[in-house]
Write a protein that holds these residues in place. Structure first.
Motif, PDB file in Angstrom:
ATOM      1  N   GLN A 278       0.728  -1.193  -0.185  1.00 48.70           N
ATOM      2  CA  GLN A 278      -0.298  -0.487   0.111  1.00 48.70           C
ATOM      3  C   GLN A 278       1.049   1.647  -0.145  1.00 48.70           C
ATOM      4  OE1 GLN A 278      -0.917  -1.790   3.231  1.00 48.70           O
ATOM      5  NE2 GLN A 278      -1.708  -3.156   1.983  1.00 48.70           N
ATOM      6  N   SER A 280       3.105   4.999  -0.351  1.00 53.00           N
ATOM      7  CA  SER A 280       2.596   5.833  -0.873  1.00 53.00           C
ATOM      8  C   SER A 280       2.893   5.894  -1.981  1.00 53.00           C
ATOM      9  CB  SER A 280       2.517   7.244  -0.053  1.00 53.00           C
ATOM     10  OG  SER A 280       3.894   7.769  -0.036  1.00 53.00           O
ATOM     11  N   ASP A 281       2.813   7.411  -2.792  1.00 48.68           N
ATOM     12  CA  ASP A 281       2.980   7.813  -4.080  1.00 48.68           C
ATOM     13  C   ASP A 281       4.722   8.192  -3.660  1.00 48.68           C
ATOM     14  OD1 ASP A 281       1.566   6.790  -5.166  1.00 48.68           O
ATOM     15  OD2 ASP A 281       0.668   8.737  -6.238  1.00 48.68           O
ATOM     16  N   LYS A 282       5.358   8.669  -2.434  1.00 47.81           N
ATOM     17  CA  LYS A 282       5.746   9.422  -2.101  1.00 47.81           C
ATOM     18  C   LYS A 282       7.954   8.040  -1.555  1.00 47.81           C
ATOM     19  CE  LYS A 282       4.682  13.759  -0.300  1.00 47.81           C
ATOM     20  NZ  LYS A 282       3.853  13.160   1.176  1.00 47.81           N
ATOM     21  N   THR A 285       9.358   2.309  -3.401  1.00 51.16           N
ATOM     22  CA  THR A 285       8.531   0.901  -4.221  1.00 51.16           C
ATOM     23  C   THR A 285       7.011   1.153  -3.274  1.00 51.16           C
ATOM     24  OG1 THR A 285       8.828  -0.869  -2.335  1.00 51.16           O
ATOM     25  CG2 THR A 285      10.710  -0.006  -4.054  1.00 51.16           C
ATOM     26  N   LYS A 286       6.152   0.533  -3.715  1.00 49.33           N
ATOM     27  CA  LYS A 286       4.522   0.392  -3.108  1.00 49.33           C
ATOM     28  C   LYS A 286       4.769  -1.078  -1.817  1.00 49.33           C
ATOM     29  CE  LYS A 286       1.457   2.404  -6.702  1.00 49.33           C
ATOM     30  NZ  LYS A 286       2.000   2.381  -8.308  1.00 49.33           N
ATOM     31  N   SER A 288       5.055  -2.060   1.300  1.00 48.90           N
ATOM     32  CA  SER A 288       5.223  -1.325   2.402  1.00 48.90           C
ATOM     33  C   SER A 288       5.501  -2.267   3.736  1.00 48.90           C
ATOM     34  CB  SER A 288       3.748  -0.500   2.430  1.00 48.90           C
ATOM     35  OG  SER A 288       3.089  -1.357   2.456  1.00 48.90           O
ATOM     36  N   GLU A 386      13.393   4.699 -10.881  1.00 46.88           N
ATOM     37  CA  GLU A 386      12.233   4.275 -11.878  1.00 46.88           C
ATOM     38  C   GLU A 386      12.446   2.196 -12.272  1.00 46.88           C
ATOM     39  OE1 GLU A 386      12.193   5.349 -15.869  1.00 46.88           O
ATOM     40  OE2 GLU A 386      13.074   7.590 -14.910  1.00 46.88           O
ATOM     41  N   ARG A 389      10.620   0.629  -9.156  1.00 51.30           N
ATOM     42  CA  ARG A 389       9.514   1.499  -8.508  1.00 51.30           C
ATOM     43  C   ARG A 389       8.253   0.901  -9.409  1.00 51.30           C
ATOM     44  NH1 ARG A 389       6.435   3.918  -5.749  1.00 51.30           N
ATOM     45  NH2 ARG A 389       4.440   5.000  -6.491  1.00 51.30           N
TER      46      ARG A 389
END
Ligand SMILES: Cc1cc2nc3c(=O)[nH]c(=O)nc-3n(C[C@H](O)[C@H](O)[C@H](O)COP(=O)(O)O)c2cc1C
Length: 391
Positions: A278, A280-282, A285-286, A288, A386, A389
């Motif tokens: 989950q 965040s965009d900051k 990676t996704k 968490s 990138e 990400r």
């Protein structure tokens, strides 16, 4: 490879720091280096020496027009106290009657082992280099490493979580630790006023009794992407390198990564940081985590969480009411020598540890992202970010 070394004696003319392997194009701010050095000089419980010194790093090489140029960076930090020691500790033979021998080795220092090893019936020469005055040069070198990391969005800061029996007793968030570094007054570098007052009371107690006190600092690295350091070889693991770097500081006797110490008495399900998706965009990676008991390193590799390193300091060894020792000359029991001394250095040790952590992380970052110039390194860094990400 990013490397650094230091030279200099505590009461010699100056300290020297040398950093090589820095890419070209990193902005170097004199004011930032000197502020880092100022932070190392502060804290409640420091001795008279810190009132004499006004540390500043004079850059000799490797920086032109405010930026690194890829060549070794040499810095000199003058010892103001040298003017009081020029006749006592000259480079040339000098006047032997002015020599200030340390004739009874101090327990807890390198005095005895060093004197035996280097064949001096006087701990002066050992003391001069073993002294943590040397950590001022590490802080100058660390400031250069921090400026490289900053250019990649990585920050390093520290705070104090224990002095003697007084402890913070709660987790601190990054924002409050970062805010501490901007303060113009340093008491014990604790994020909580009440805990800091209790820490000050611990220092006051030993000031009254002629004793000393230790404690624990925590260094946090914020903004480091996952994938720095490696599991592949024992001597390239980030956890091992951080432990060695922080343990090498004077008076640090244990190093902990994340919840390393209490993890040993817990069960696995209570320790390991469950993985979710989950982010965040900051985030890098996704993937968490809801907690960071690992301290940002798993298998010797950064995992994208804050890297959290704790250093445990023994109480300062030089005591106003000295312990027993033996005279080098007569071999009779005497009190250990006393030299002007600090009674508590936990905040200052935290600042020196920030430097060691920054130098270690910067070394691994240089190894991973390479590049002779900052622009080249930033391109590699951004390309990698990138890539991860997309997972
Ligand atoms: C910032 C800092 C300042 C220190 N100041 C003192 C001091 O004033 N007096 C003292 O006895 N030890 C001081 N120490 C600790 C000694 O340098 C250290 O205990 C000693 O060199 C022996 O090394 P070891 O404790 O790592 O075995 C200081 C340590 C640090 C990190």
């Amino acid at each position: 490879m990013l490397r650094f070394s230091t030279a200099g004696e505590s009461h010699g003319e100056s300290l020297v720091a040398m950093v090589s392997g820095m890419p070209a194009g990193v902005v170097v701010e004199q004011e930032f280096i000197d502020r880092e050095m100022w932070r190392r000089q502060k804290g409640y419980g420091r001795g008279g020496r810190m009132r004499i010194e006004r540390d500043s790093a004079h850059i000799l090489s490797g920086v032109r027009h405010g930026k690194t140029i890829g060549s070794p960076i040499a810095m000199v930090i003058a010892n103001n106290d040298w003017k009081n020691w020029t006749d006592i500790l000259p480079v040339e033979a000098g006047d032997a009657t002015k020599h200030k021998a340390v004739a009874s080795p101090r327990p807890g220092h390198a005095d005895l082992a060093g004197s035996l090893k280097y064949d001096f019936p006087d701990a002066r020469y050992v003391l001069e280099r073993a002294s943590a005055r040397e950590s001022a040069a590490r802080v100058a070198a660390g400031a250069v490493a921090k400026m490289l990391l900053r250019a990649l969005g990585v920050e390093v800061a520290s705070h104090v979580i224990r002095v003697g029996k007084a402890e913070l007793g709660r987790a601190a968030i990054w924002e409050e630790i970062a805010a501490l570094q901007l303060k113009d007054e340093v008491l014990l570098n604790c994020v909580d006023a009440e805990a800091e007052a209790a820490m000050k009371a611990e220092v006051d107690a030993v000031l009254r009794t002629g004793d000393t006190v230790g404690g624990v600092f925590e260094v946090v690295v914020h903004g480091l992407p996952p994938g720095v350091g490696t599991h592949a070889n024992w001597d390239e693991r980030m956890d091992g390198l951080l432990a060695q770097a922080v343990m090498s500081l004077q008076a640090v006797k244990a190093v902990e990564l994340g919840r390393g110490v209490t993890a040993a008495e817990s069960v696995g399900s209570a320790v390991h940081d469950a993985i979710g998706y989950q982010g965040s965009d900051k985030a890098f990676t996704k993937f968490s985590r809801e907690q960071n008991n690992a301290g940002g390193v798993e298998g010797g590799i950064s995992n994208g969480e804050d890297v959290v390193v704790r250093g445990y300091l023994k109480p300062i060894s030089t005591l106003r009411r000295p312990l027993g020792s033996v005279s080098f000359e007569t071999r009779e029991p005497v009190k250990a020598a006393y030299e002007r001394s600090d009674v508590c250095v936990v905040p200052a040790a935290g600042v020196a540890a920030e430097a060691m952590v920054a130098l270690t992380v910067a070394r691994l970052v240089v190894e991973k992202f390479g590049g002779d110039s900052l622009r080249e390194m930033q391109r590699n860094f951004n390309g990698y970010c990138e890539q991860i990400r997309a997972y």
